[in-house]
Design a protein around this motif. Structure first.
Motif, mmCIF file in Angstrom:
data_model
loop_
_atom_site.group_PDB
_atom_site.id
_atom_site.type_symbol
_atom_site.label_atom_id
_atom_site.label_comp_id
_atom_site.label_asym_id
_atom_site.label_seq_id
_atom_site.Cartn_x
_atom_site.Cartn_y
_atom_site.Cartn_z
ATOM 1 N N UNK A 146 36.098 51.631 40.089
ATOM 2 C CA UNK A 146 36.287 50.429 40.718
ATOM 3 C C UNK A 146 36.921 49.284 39.806
ATOM 4 N N UNK A 147 36.886 49.597 38.484
ATOM 5 C CA UNK A 147 36.946 48.394 37.418
ATOM 6 C C UNK A 147 38.163 47.937 37.624
ATOM 7 N N UNK A 148 39.408 48.709 37.617
ATOM 8 C CA UNK A 148 40.566 47.700 37.784
ATOM 9 C C UNK A 148 40.755 46.901 38.915
ATOM 10 N N UNK A 149 40.482 47.275 40.005
ATOM 11 C CA UNK A 149 40.764 46.394 41.224
ATOM 12 C C UNK A 149 39.529 45.293 41.119
ATOM 13 N N UNK A 150 38.244 45.419 40.889
ATOM 14 C CA UNK A 150 37.429 44.542 40.693
ATOM 15 C C UNK A 150 37.722 43.456 39.665
ATOM 16 N N UNK A 151 38.140 43.774 38.609
ATOM 17 C CA UNK A 151 38.654 42.614 37.708
ATOM 18 C C UNK A 151 39.732 41.911 38.112
ATOM 19 N N UNK A 152 40.560 42.286 38.917
ATOM 20 C CA UNK A 152 41.821 41.683 39.366
ATOM 21 C C UNK A 152 41.081 40.594 40.628
ATOM 22 N N UNK A 153 40.252 41.236 41.360
ATOM 23 C CA UNK A 153 39.629 40.202 42.604
ATOM 24 C C UNK A 153 38.526 39.233 41.974
ATOM 25 N N UNK A 154 38.116 39.534 40.892
ATOM 26 C CA UNK A 154 37.126 38.877 40.131
ATOM 27 C C UNK A 154 37.767 37.389 39.878
ATOM 28 N N UNK A 155 38.896 37.619 39.206
ATOM 29 C CA UNK A 155 39.720 36.316 38.696
ATOM 30 C C UNK A 155 39.940 35.402 40.142
ATOM 31 N N UNK A 156 39.973 36.021 41.230
ATOM 32 C CA UNK A 156 40.276 35.425 42.498
ATOM 33 C C UNK A 156 39.038 34.768 42.857
ATOM 34 N N UNK A 157 37.863 35.402 42.709
ATOM 35 C CA UNK A 157 36.525 34.793 43.172
ATOM 36 C C UNK A 157 36.003 33.705 42.245
ATOM 37 N N UNK A 158 36.556 33.848 41.074
ATOM 38 C CA UNK A 158 35.898 32.716 40.276
ATOM 39 C C UNK A 158 36.566 31.325 40.594
ATOM 40 N N UNK A 159 37.754 31.464 40.933
ATOM 41 C CA UNK A 159 38.868 30.451 41.492
ATOM 42 C C UNK A 159 38.378 29.925 42.757
ATOM 43 N N UNK A 160 37.757 30.801 43.490
ATOM 44 C CA UNK A 160 37.199 30.388 45.029
ATOM 45 C C UNK A 160 36.070 29.802 44.686
#
Length: 325
Positions: free
Chosen positions: A32-46
Motif C-alpha cells: 500500500x505504501x506508494x499510493x498511501x504516501x501520495x494520498x497522505x500529502x493530500x490529506x495533510x493539505x486537507x
C-alpha cells in the motif's frame, strides 16, 4: 486493537460488513505504501484547508462601506485590498478539490480492483480504506463549514463585479498567486454555487471513475461503498466495538464517513441507496444517526435529506422518508 476484527453477530443486511476497521491506528503495508504516501500529502493539505476555512471571516464590513460610499476611492481600495487575498484562498480551496478528486480516483482504483472482494480489500488494505474514509470526512466537514459561511459567496461575487468594472475602465487588476482569470473565475463560481461543493466534486468523480472503467463491474464500486457503510454502522451500534475507540472523535468520524459513502452509493447505484434492493441498511444507518445527540448530527441528517439523489423517489419507503423528516 487488531487490524480488522470480525463482529461475531449476524449481519442483518447480508453485506459482509460486520467488521471493526481500525480508523485510529491503521498503517500501510509495503504493497500500500506508494499510493498511501501520495494520498497522505493530500490529506495533510486537507487539514490545512479546513483550518483556513474555519478561520475565514470574510470582508463583509469593508465591502458594505465601499458599496455605501461608491465615490470614496479610499474605501474602494480598502475593500479591494481586503477581498483579493480572500479570493486567493478561495482559489486555493477550489484547486485543492481537483487534487482531492484525483486522490479519490486512485483510491477507488485500488479498493475496487478485481483481485479481492470488497471485504478482503478492507481487511488487507485498511490503511487505504482509512484514507478513503478521511477524504469523505474532510468533504462533509468542508461543506458544513462552507454552508454556514455566507461570506464566501458574498466575497467572490463582489470580487467578480469589481473586476468587471475595472476591466471596462481599463484599470490594471492584479497579478501573482491571487490572480483569477475569467475561465478560472467561471469554474470557481460554479463550484461555490453548489450547496455542498466538495461532495458534488466527489460524487462526480465517482461517477467518472465508473464510466471510465467499463471493464470493472459496477458492483465492485457499489459493494465497496455499501461495505464501508455497514462497517461504520456496526462499529457505532455495537457497544463492545465503540468502546474500543480511543477518542470520541472517532465516533463522529465514523458517522460522517457512513453518511458520505451512502451519498456516493446513492449517486453511483442506478436505483439509489433508499430502494428495498439497496445493499445498505438505510433504516439501521438512520437509526444510528437518530441515536446521537441531535445537535451533533443535524448537519449529517440534512446531507441525507438534501444532497442525495433518490430519497424522494417513489421506490423509497414511507418509513425511511418519515425517519428523515
Amino acid at each position: 486493537m487488531g487490524n480488522l476484527i470480525k463482529v461475531l453477530t449476524r449481519d442483518i443486511d447480508n453485506n459482509a460488513g460486520n467488521f471493526f476497521l481500525d480508523f485510529e491506528n491503521a498503517l500501510p503495508s509495503e504493497a500500500e505504501r506508494d499510493l498511501w504516501d501520495q494520498v497522505d500529502v493530500i490529506l495533510k493539505e486537507a487539514r490545512e484547508i479546513l483550518d483556513d476555512l474555519q478561520s475565514y471571516n470574510g470582508a463583509g464590513e469593508a465591502i458594505r462601506e465601499a458599496i455605501q460610499h461608491p465615490g470614496d476611492e479610499g474605501l474602494q481600495e480598502r475593500s479591494w485590498g481586503a477581498v483579493v487575498p480572500l479570493v486567493g484562498k478561495l482559489k486555493k480551496f477550489y484547486e485543492f478539490s481537483i487534487r482531492l478528486e484525483a486522490a479519490l480516483h486512485d483510491l477507488l482504483g485500488a479498493l475496487t480492483s478485481a483481485r479481492y472482494t470488497p471485504t478482503q480489500h478492507l481487511e488487507r488494505e485498511q490503511a487505504l480504506a482509512k484514507q478513503f474514509a478521511e477524504i469523505l470526512h474532510f468533504t462533509l466537514r468542508f461543506d458544513e463549514l462552507k454552508m454556514t459561511n455566507p461570506a464566501i459567496q458574498n466575497d467572490f461575487s463582489y470580487y467578480r463585479r469589481t473586476l468587471n468594472r475595472m476591466r471596462i475602465k481599463n484599470v490594471p487588476a492584479i497579478e501573482g498567486e491571487n490572480e483569477v482569470n475569467n475561465e478560472m473565475a467561471n469554474r470557481m463560481s460554479l463550484f461555490y454555487a453548489e450547496a455542498t461543493p466538495m461532495l458534488k466534486t466527489l460524487s462526480d468523480a465517482t461517477l467518472k471513475f465508473v464510466s471510465e472503467n467499463k471493464n470493472l463491474p459496477l458492483e465492485n464500486t457499489t459493494d465497496c461503498l455499501s461495505t464501508m457503510a455497514s462497517v461504520c454502522r456496526v462499529m457505532l451500534e455495537t457497544p463492545e466495538y465503540r468502546s474500543r475507540f480511543a477518542s470520541e472523535e472517532t465516533a463522529s468520524f465514523c458517522l460522517r464517513v457512513m453518511v458520505g459513502v451512502i451519498i456516493l452509493y446513492d449517486y453511483v447505484n442506478p436505483a439509489g441507496a433508499f430502494v428495498k434492493s439497496s445493499k445498505i441498511d438505510m433504516k439501521g444507518c438512520i437509526k444510528v444517526l437518530r441515536d446521537q445527540p441531535p445537535n451533533s448530527v443535524e448537519g449529517l441528517l440534512n446531507a441525507l435529506r438534501y444532497t442525495t439523489k433518490h430519497l424522494n423517489d417513489e421506490t423509497t419507503s414511507k418509513q425511511i422518508k418519515t425517519m428523515l423528516q
